[in-house]
Scaffold this active site. Structure first.
Site, PDB file in Angstrom:
ATOM      1  N   CYS A  91       0.834  -1.203   0.000  1.00  0.00           N
ATOM      2  CA  CYS A  91       0.000   0.000   0.000  1.00  0.00           C
ATOM      3  C   CYS A  91       0.867   1.251   0.000  1.00  0.00           C
ATOM      4  CB  CYS A  91      -0.934   0.005   1.201  1.00  0.00           C
ATOM      5  SG  CYS A  91      -0.078  -0.041   2.801  1.00  0.00           S
ATOM      6  N   HIS A 247      -1.436   1.313   7.582  1.00  0.00           N
ATOM      7  CA  HIS A 247      -1.847   1.348   6.181  1.00  0.00           C
ATOM      8  C   HIS A 247      -1.625   2.738   5.600  1.00  0.00           C
ATOM      9  CE1 HIS A 247      -3.853  -0.367   2.752  1.00  0.00           C
ATOM     10  NE2 HIS A 247      -4.850   0.497   2.779  1.00  0.00           N
ATOM     11  N   ASN A 271      -8.174   4.626  -0.500  1.00  0.00           N
ATOM     12  CA  ASN A 271      -7.570   3.395   0.002  1.00  0.00           C
ATOM     13  C   ASN A 271      -7.127   2.531  -1.186  1.00  0.00           C
ATOM     14  OD1 ASN A 271      -6.939   0.926   1.145  1.00  0.00           O
ATOM     15  ND2 ASN A 271      -8.847   0.704   2.282  1.00  0.00           N
TER      16      ASN A 271
END
Length: 665
Positions: A91, A247, A271
């Site tokens: 990520c 994250h 996201n």
């Protein structure tokens, strides 16, 4: 030695894209990359544990048995919504890539011009920045799949775009394997994609205007991303509020929105999972979105499960740890984001330092620089970037350490400074630092003088790039490259459009503060690329001049009066400007002569010359926001004199009256 030469391009593993592609095309073959084979070794054991290895295959997107046939490299432009994260914990890379999609010009430099429909030979190329040079990485398009599912990044829905999948593979090849993508540092990805320098903001301790920071940074072409803190486990987990621990997210926007008769700051995030969104205030489908009557609602909000969502800035700062801003120059936070600051860069490439076994500074490397003049805030940024080959995967600490020392005023620096210079009693300059896997950056506020950067290796031999950024005083700014006058929108009619943003706010009878005024003026009166917009300081000045109630806000009547003057200023600017966005200070007399609300105001040639100095840049240009401040101030000061003078010739003020007049205006 230091240089500012154009960055070179290096062929990774000496593979030349055109030569390999043309060879395959001439033989009717598809390229097979033996340097990064379609095998488990290119994935790595860490990501293959527990997988059905017997079912693992490598397929090209052109395989007709895949649900994404026929494939496209890019279809209708590259977007963050083309990205859908797979099993790798990358990520940190995908959030940086998602941010880069907001700057198509920069994205195109690393995606290159390639497709599945023209000269397809199963070979693709991408560029990444490493230690001062662009590295061109060639790959074949074989991707690991289990059944119909891609193991790593895969196309979203039915769009069939494979640029994110192939770019991820190229980055994995550059780092050694897909496993090297599994957990990394967001700043490293931002630097690798741009060659920029990262400013890190601690959201829990830095007092700053989040909304203005994000909006200005994005308008300046910066990449902006953020990260949540670690959870109770080492794995990224979905929390009750919908956020994912440990994250990275892309920051895609920030706005001030009307809600229940007041204004609220909100921020938009994306996201890389392509799903799993915030469940708190301003979430998709929330009562906040249902109840807001803000006229921009339809432009800002769309209820889709695409990984993008809004949240309040307050919730954002409570749930995220850091904000990362990447630009070609440092973004200093001392007085807000100021992307037009001028910086000079010293670059030392291909530097190699051996391990220091003796301790102390005996085997250090030294780099001398000078700060010429006083400047506000942090004015020096020292950034080390390590070549990946110099990194030890087992070693957690950064392989280098460095300090900055001031050289005494009358000490002539010729060659290396002796060990005696670095006595225990000599203190190093203190700065704000951030360390990631490949980058070590420190920001300083240093007084004029000569300084030396002293670096030593913690372990084995290290190859690195050193960049020293020095902020230049405003007078050293190159107006041709660092000052973009922003174009005016076409003139608005005097009575305005009932659909205009400002009219909507006026109709609702809302008071406006300086921050809201800044947003409205830049949206309604200016267009084009980021450049000289209405700054917060200018809007505070306008607010003080037009604020008859002296309460720090403009009511409906005061704002209507300001708007009529802005429209008139717009007409004047456009009729007198020499070319779009450029008004010369020598034409200020024409402006005054043609400004209706200045009728009857006398201004001497001496004062006009002073005003030309005060309100123009070093090239004698006057921007539209600056002109507005000048004309409104001229009107207000002339009216103040008339109101205070009993005979029209002079005025008598007490010290308190004088201070009230000049300090709040």
């Amino acid at each position: 030695m230091a240089h500012d030469a154009e960055t070179s391009v290096v062929k990774f593993k000496n593979q030349d894209f055109r030569t390999l592609r043309d060879h395959c095309l001439s033989r009717g073959q598809l390229f097979i990359d033996d340097t990064f084979p379609a095998a488990a070794s290119s994935i790595g054991e860490k990501l293959l544990r527990g997988k059905h290895l017997s079912k693992l295959e490598w397929k090209r997107p052109t395989s007709k048995d895949l649900p994404f046939y026929p494939p496209h490299f890019i279809l209708e432009g590259a977007s963050r919504f083309d990205i859908h994260q797979g099993i790798a914990g990358d990520c940190w890379f995908l959030a940086a890539l998602g941010s880069l999609t907001q700057n198509p010009q920069c994205l195109q430099k690393i995606l290159m011009d390639q497709s599945y429909s023209h000269q397809y030979a199963g070979i693709f190329q991408f560029r990444f920045w490493q230690c001062g040079q662009w590295v061109e990485v060639v790959i074949d398009d074989q991707l690991p799949v289990i059944g119909d599912n891609f193991l790593f990044v895969h196309p979203r829905g039915g769009n069939k775009e494979f640029w994110p999948c192939l770019m991820e593979k190229a980055y994995a090849k550059l780092l050694g394997s897909y496993s090297q993508l599994h957990y990394g540092y967001l700043p490293d990805a931002l630097v690798d994609l741009t060659g920029g320098v990262v400013t890190i903001i601690n959201l829990h301790s830095s007092p700053f205007d989040l909304l203005t920071t994000v909006k200005t940074a994005i308008q300046a072409g910066s990449m902006v991303a953020c990260a949540t803190e670690n959870g109770l486990t080492e794995e990224a987990k979905v929390m009750e509020n919908g956020l994912v621990s440990q994250h990275a997210y892309t920051v895609t926007g920030a706005e001030k929105i009307q809600y229940q008769g007041r204004w609220e700051d909100i921020i938009r995030l994306w996201n890389p999972w392509g799903k799993t969104e915030w469940k708190g205030r301003w979430k998709d489908g929330s009562k906040e979105w249902r109840e807001t009557h803000d006229p921009r609602k339809s432009q800002l909000y769309e209820n889709k499960e695409d990984g993008e969502f809004w949240m309040s800035c307050q919730d954002f700062q409570e749930n995220f740890s850091c904000l990362f801003i990447c630009n070609q120059i440092p973004i200093t936070m001392d007085h807000g984001v100021t992307p037009n600051e001028s910086w000079r860069q010293m670059r030392f490439t291909n530097q190699v330092i051996s391990r220091n076994r003796a301790g102390g500074h005996g085997r250090d490397m030294q780099y001398v620089f000078s700060v010429q003049e006083h400047t506000a805030g942090n004015n020096v940024v020292v950034a080390f970037t390590i070549m990946p080959q110099s990194l030890n995967t087992e070693e957690e600490r950064f392989p280098l350490q460095f300090q900055v020392f001031k050289v005494p005023q009358f000490q002539n620096v010729q060659g290396r400074l002796p060990p005696a210079f670095f006595s225990p009693f000599r203190s190093a300059a203190q700065g704000t630092k951030y360390v990631s896997k490949c980058n070590f950056t420190k920001s300083f506020h240093l007084n004029p003088g000569t300084y030396v950067v002293v670096t030593t290796a913690n372990g084995k031999e290290v190859e690195f790039l050193l960049r020293i950024f020095l902020k230049m005083p405003d007078k050293h700014r190159d107006p041709s490259s660092n000052f973009n006058l922003r174009a005016l929108k076409e003139s608005l009619p005097e009575n305005g459009s009932r659909n205009s943003i400002s009219y909507t706010y006026m109709d609702q009878g809302l008071d406006i503060d300086a921050t809201q005024l800044q947003s409205l003026l830049n949206q309604e009166f200016l267009t084009g690329p980021p450049g000289d917009t209405f700054s917060l300081d200018q809007c505070q000045s306008i607010m003080a001049l037009m604020d008859l109630k002296v309460n720090g806000r403009l009511d409906q009547e005061e704002f209507a009066r300001l708007r009529s003057r802005l429209i008139h200023c717009q007409h004047i600017f456009q009729s007198i400007q020499r070319r779009p966005g450029v008004l010369l200070s020598s034409d200020l007399w024409k402006v005054i002569e043609n400004t209706d609300f200045l009728v009857g105001i006398f201004i001497s040639s001496e004062l006009l010359s002073l005003m030309a100095l005060r309100y123009s840049d070093s090239s004698g240009r006057v921007s539209f926001p600056t002109l507005v401040c000048f004309l409104i101030r001229l009107e207000t000061m002339a009216k103040a004199f008339r109101n205070l003078s009993k005979d029209g010739k002079g005025i008598y003020l007490t010290e308190t009256e004088w201070m009230n007049l000049v300090m709040y205006s």
